[in-house]
Design an enzyme around this catalytic site. Structure first.
Site, PDB file in Angstrom:
ATOM      1  N   LYS A   1       0.807  -1.215   0.000  1.00 26.69           N
ATOM      2  CA  LYS A   1       0.000   0.000   0.000  1.00 26.69           C
ATOM      3  C   LYS A   1       0.841   1.267   0.000  1.00 26.69           C
ATOM      4  CE  LYS A   1      -4.319  -1.684   1.915  1.00 26.69           C
ATOM      5  NZ  LYS A   1      -5.314  -1.582   2.984  1.00 26.69           N
TER       6      LYS A   1
ATOM      7  N   LYS B   1      -5.450  -9.936  -7.012  1.00 25.55           N
ATOM      8  CA  LYS B   1      -6.721 -10.060  -6.293  1.00 25.55           C
ATOM      9  C   LYS B   1      -7.664  -8.923  -6.669  1.00 25.55           C
ATOM     10  CE  LYS B   1      -6.066  -7.467  -2.080  1.00 25.55           C
ATOM     11  NZ  LYS B   1      -5.944  -7.299  -0.673  1.00 25.55           N
TER      12      LYS B   1
ATOM     13  N   LYS C   1     -10.606  -3.115  -3.883  1.00 23.25           N
ATOM     14  CA  LYS C   1     -11.215  -1.787  -3.989  1.00 23.25           C
ATOM     15  C   LYS C   1     -10.188  -0.754  -4.421  1.00 23.25           C
ATOM     16  CE  LYS C   1     -12.466  -2.262   0.634  1.00 23.25           C
ATOM     17  NZ  LYS C   1     -13.447  -2.774   1.592  1.00 23.25           N
TER      18      LYS C   1
HETATM   19  P1  TYM Z   1     -11.078  -5.390   3.780  1.00 19.56           P
HETATM   20  O1  TYM Z   1     -12.055  -4.321   4.148  1.00 19.56           O
HETATM   21  O2  TYM Z   1     -10.022  -5.048   2.778  1.00 19.56           O
HETATM   22  O3  TYM Z   1     -11.847  -6.648   3.231  1.00 19.56           O
HETATM   23  C1  TYM Z   1     -12.901  -7.275   3.940  1.00 19.56           C
HETATM   24  C2  TYM Z   1     -12.794  -8.770   3.795  1.00 19.56           C
HETATM   25  O4  TYM Z   1     -12.839  -9.164   2.422  1.00 19.56           O
HETATM   26  C3  TYM Z   1     -11.739 -10.030   2.137  1.00 19.56           C
HETATM   27  N1  TYM Z   1     -11.325  -9.835   0.747  1.00 19.56           N
HETATM   28  C4  TYM Z   1     -11.165 -10.825  -0.151  1.00 19.56           C
HETATM   29  N2  TYM Z   1     -11.334 -12.148  -0.066  1.00 19.56           N
HETATM   30  C5  TYM Z   1     -11.111 -12.883  -1.185  1.00 19.56           C
HETATM   31  N3  TYM Z   1     -10.761 -12.343  -2.371  1.00 19.56           N
HETATM   32  C6  TYM Z   1     -10.565 -11.009  -2.508  1.00 19.56           C
HETATM   33  N4  TYM Z   1     -10.230 -10.491  -3.692  1.00 19.56           N
HETATM   34  C7  TYM Z   1     -10.775 -10.183  -1.365  1.00 19.56           C
HETATM   35  N5  TYM Z   1     -10.697  -8.851  -1.143  1.00 19.56           N
HETATM   36  C8  TYM Z   1     -11.024  -8.653   0.153  1.00 19.56           C
HETATM   37  C9  TYM Z   1     -10.661  -9.615   3.122  1.00 19.56           C
HETATM   38  O5  TYM Z   1      -9.723 -10.649   3.308  1.00 19.56           O
HETATM   39  C10 TYM Z   1     -11.476  -9.317   4.364  1.00 19.56           C
HETATM   40  O6  TYM Z   1     -11.731 -10.496   5.085  1.00 19.56           O
HETATM   41  N6  TYM Z   1      -7.888  -5.343   7.608  1.00 19.56           N
HETATM   42  C11 TYM Z   1      -9.203  -5.798   7.184  1.00 19.56           C
HETATM   43  C12 TYM Z   1     -10.338  -5.285   8.047  1.00 19.56           C
HETATM   44  C13 TYM Z   1     -10.179  -5.586   9.494  1.00 19.56           C
HETATM   45  C14 TYM Z   1     -10.319  -6.849  10.136  1.00 19.56           C
HETATM   46  C15 TYM Z   1     -10.083  -6.620  11.517  1.00 19.56           C
HETATM   47  C16 TYM Z   1     -10.629  -8.136   9.676  1.00 19.56           C
HETATM   48  C17 TYM Z   1      -9.865  -4.683  10.462  1.00 19.56           C
HETATM   49  N7  TYM Z   1      -9.815  -5.308  11.678  1.00 19.56           N
HETATM   50  C18 TYM Z   1     -10.144  -7.662  12.443  1.00 19.56           C
HETATM   51  C19 TYM Z   1     -10.676  -9.167  10.610  1.00 19.56           C
HETATM   52  C20 TYM Z   1     -10.454  -8.939  11.978  1.00 19.56           C
HETATM   53  C21 TYM Z   1      -9.441  -5.301   5.774  1.00 19.56           C
HETATM   54  O7  TYM Z   1      -8.888  -4.308   5.370  1.00 19.56           O
HETATM   55  O8  TYM Z   1     -10.402  -5.984   5.091  1.00 19.56           O
END
Ligand code: TYM
Length: 332
Positions: free
Chosen positions: A112, A195, A198
């Site tokens: 990032k 992947k 967003k």
């Molecule tokens: P975030 O907001 O980027 O994404 C939310 C969830 O979607 C999953 N994901 C995917 N899974 C499969 N293929 C993809 N292309 C794909 N893109 C996104 C992510 O793995 C995620 O599960 N850091 C985290 C948010 C967070 C969190 C936490 C998660 C903050 N605190 C505590 C679990 C526990 C994030 O940015 O997810």
């Protein structure tokens, strides 16, 4: 009942198919026989610049989408991260247990911050995984349903839990990642080795759940496919077709083998056309339901408030243990 916890950032107007198939669908399924805590990670969102008005809107849109996909507020605590101060508070303590080099090894920071250079990235982006560890450990969950891109953060979380438990007293449960192999990494429709994301995908590469269904259908029909013409699941040789088969299979609950058989002798165009229909059938009611929920902002605030109360009780209790164990003098 075992506890589950997970979060999602409100950094787009809509969740996408990677979010849904990689994580959110498991949230819905796990509700049934677990005690669930699901939250909208607005503290994480501001590690990169956000427009305050848009952030507030997207947070409520995120809540509406969670309800529309079947997260049930009677079973699950749905809350907003910034409303529970214990997340930021525990994060500080965990930062003091994390090595600088250890934080530096987190690959998401490298990815990032790559664009503007490390100097342009915020310190918050650097410590992001430690806040995530705090999010998790406060609730002592057994499982954390996420996509593959979060695995390294879960490993850090376990390391920090172990370190705290060892240095002070057993306080945290070591959480297990809950990652479904088949949908752990949904890829970009235009660049099927990357992947779906967003922040990184081009508009044509990402299917948003709240997009106009006609637009989503068109994106599926224009997905990049691979050389050759046979329809088979082979991530190495045929990443594009494999991704489409994964999405198809998970939306219809049909096995990949079954789909391969059905499309034997047919062309890529046939597969894409049918998958476009499957996607439209899925997103149309979802979108209607979300838009309907967004009409009633009072109901959304009530859901979030109910979630806040449930989550706050659990988080406060853990934080009190931590404060005492670390050696902070209690206030009167
Ligand atoms: P975030 O907001 O980027 O994404 C939310 C969830 O979607 C999953 N994901 C995917 N899974 C499969 N293929 C993809 N292309 C794909 N893109 C996104 C992510 O793995 C995620 O599960 N850091 C985290 C948010 C967070 C969190 C936490 C998660 C903050 N605190 C505590 C679990 C526990 C994030 O940015 O997810």
């Amino acid at each position: 009942r075992p506890r589950v916890l997970s979060g999602i950032q409100p950094t787009a107007d809509s969740f996408h198919f990677g979010n849904y198939l990689g994580a959110l669908r498991q949230w819905v399924d796990l509700q049934r026989d677990h005690q669930p805590f699901f939250f909208i990670a607005d503290l994480h969102a501001i590690t990169v610049e956000q427009d305050p008005k848009v952030l507030r809107e997207r947070t409520l849109r995120a809540a509406a989408q969670l309800l529309a996909m079947g997260i049930d507020p009677e079973r699950s605590a749905i809350f907003v991260q910034s409303q529970i101060p214990a997340h930021a508070q525990l994060s500080w303590v965990l930062q003091c247990l994390t090595g600088f080099g250890e934080a530096r090894r987190m690959t998401q920071f490298k990815d990032k911050s790559a664009k503007g250079g490390e100097g342009a990235a915020s310190v918050g982006l650097f410590t992001y995984p430690i806040l995530q560890a705090a999010d998790i450990l406060l609730y002592r969950p057994h499982y954390v349903p996420v996509g593959e891109d979060q695995r390294q953060h879960l490993e850090l979380t376990r390391d920090l839990a172990q370190r705290f438990n060892h240095r002070y007293k057993k306080t945290f449960r070591l959480p297990e990642p809950y990652i479904l192999k088949s949908t752990a990494k949904i890829t970009d429709l235009q660049d099927p080795t990357a992947k779906m994301s967003k922040s990184a995908s081009s508009p044509g590469g990402i299917i948003e759940l709240l997009d106009d269904p006609k637009v989503s259908a068109k994106k599926i029909r224009s997905a990049v496919t691979d050389s050759g013409s046979d329809i088979r699941f082979d991530v190495e040789e045929k990443p594009g077709i494999s991704n489409l088969l994964t999405i198809y299979s998970s939306l219809t609950a049909r096995s990949i083998a079954d789909l391969e058989e059905e499309y034997a002798g047919k062309g890529y165009g046939d597969l894409k056309k049918d998958l476009a229909d499957v996607v439209v059938d899925f997103v149309t009611p979802f979108r209607d339901r979300t838009l309907e929920l967004l009409e009633d902002q009072q109901q959304l605030s009530d859901v979030i408030e109910q979630g806040r109360q449930t989550a706050s009780e659990v988080a406060q209790a853990t934080l009190a243990d931590v404060w005492q164990r670390v050696g902070f003098v209690a206030a009167n």
